[in-house]
Design a protein around this motif. Sequence first.
Motif, PDB file in Angstrom:
ATOM      1  N   VAL A 253       1.870   3.933   2.856  1.00 22.17           N
ATOM      2  CA  VAL A 253       1.085   2.722   3.129  1.00 22.17           C
ATOM      3  C   VAL A 253       0.934   1.752   2.077  1.00 22.17           C
ATOM      4  O   VAL A 253       0.518   2.247   0.973  1.00 22.17           O
TER       5      VAL A 253
ATOM      6  N   SER B 267      -6.263   5.344   5.408  1.00 22.17           N
ATOM      7  CA  SER B 267      -4.776   6.227   4.956  1.00 22.17           C
ATOM      8  C   SER B 267      -5.259   7.549   4.835  1.00 22.17           C
ATOM      9  O   SER B 267      -4.344   8.498   5.334  1.00 22.17           O
TER      10      SER B 267
ATOM     11  N   ALA C 109       3.978  -0.223   6.474  1.00 23.64           N
ATOM     12  CA  ALA C 109       3.494   1.251   6.611  1.00 23.64           C
ATOM     13  C   ALA C 109       4.750   1.976   7.206  1.00 23.64           C
ATOM     14  O   ALA C 109       5.162   1.326   8.286  1.00 23.64           O
TER      15      ALA C 109
END
Length: 401
Positions: free
Chosen positions: A388, A311, A374
Motif C-alpha cells: 500500500v 494497512s 495498492a
Amino acid sequence: MRLPRLPRPPRDDLLIALAGLVGGLILWSFGLYVNADRVVEARWATLVPLTVMSAMEALRRTAPRTALLVGTAAIAADQFTNGNLATVLMFTDVVYASVVYGPPASARRIPYTTGLITVGITVGLLIWWQNAVALLVGVLSGMISFLPAVTGAIVRNHRQAADAARLRAEQTALLAEMDRAQAVTAERSRMARELHDMVANHLSAIAIHSTAALSLDDAATTRQALTVIRENSVAGLAEMRRLIGLLRDSSGDAEPAAAPTLAGLEALLAQARTNGESSGLAFTLEDTRPEGGEPLPAPVELAAYRIVQESLTNALKHAAPGTVAVFLARDARALTVRVTSPFGDRPGPRAPGSGAGLVGMRERVALLGGEFEAGPVPAADGTKTWQVRAVLPAEERTPDA
C-alpha cells in the motif's frame, strides 16, 4: 381534412366579450354613435362589427393573432357605419392581448407595425385634408392601436422578467438542495471512514483470536486469545464512545478527543504486534523523515495515520506469516507512506474482508489531492508482497488550488 379544434376560451374572456356586446347594444339602442360621416346609412349595420369584435374578444387568449386580424377588419368596417364606442374599446383590448398572449415574433412586430400605421394615417390625412383635424385623427388612431400595443409589450416584458426571476430562484433552490445532499453524502462517507478505521482493527483482532480459541483445544492458547479479545473489545468500545460523542451535540465530554497523529505509530504497531503474534506476523517501522522539520497539516497527519492503521488491519486479516514493514519518507512537497506485508496463502484462522478499507484509503488520499496505489508487487527474493503506497501533499492547500 379535419381542422384542429381551438381550445375553449377562458371564462373571463367570455365574460369580457359578453360585457362588450351588452354595452354596445345599450349604446346602439340609445342612438349613441361615434361617426358623423357614414357610408352605410342602415342603423343595423353598426351591429355587425360590434358582434364580430365581441366574438374576437372571446378569442383574445386562445387565438390572439386570429382575433387581431379579424378585429382589424371589423374596426375598419365600423368606420363605414354609424360606429360604436364599445367596438373601439374592444379593439384596443384585442391589440393589447395579441401582444401579451401572442407568439414572441408577433409580440415584437405589432408595436412597430401599429406605430407605422399611425404615422401613415396621420401623414396621409394631412396631405389629403391639409388641416389640423388630421393630427387629431392620427392621435386617436394611435390611442386605439399603438398605445395598447406598447402597453402590452411592457406588460409582457415585466412578466417575462418575473418568470425569469422565479426560474432563477427555483434553480438556486435546486442547486442549494443538491449542495445539501452532496454535503450530507460527503459527511456520511467521512463518518463511515472514521468508523471503519477506528473500530475495524479491534474487531479484526477479536474475530481472529476468537476463531483461534474455538478451533484450538489448548488452554494456554485460549487464555491468550481471550486476553487479546478483551483488550481489543475494551479499546474498540472506548473508540466507539468517542465517535458517538463527536456525533452528538452534547456528549458530556469536557474536551473533544485529539485526532491521532504519526507520533502514535509506535503504539499502533505495539498493538499490532500483540494481535498478530499468534499469526506469525512481525511489524517494523522505518521513519526517514528529518527531525525538527516543518509540521505536517493536520488532515495529512490524520490521513497518514489512518492509512497505516488500515494497512495493519488488512495485514492481520490476510497477510501470510512474515514481516509487515511500515515506511515513512518526506521531502519538501510530499509525505510518502508505504506498508508492505507478505502476500500468499495464510494458515490458520483469518477474518473476512469487505473491501471498504481500500475504498476508504483511496477516498482519503483523493480528498487531499494525493496519489494512492495498492496491490501485489514483486519482492527482491522473487516472491510477492502486498504493498500500500500513498503520496500525500505536505503543504497546506487553499480551496482555489
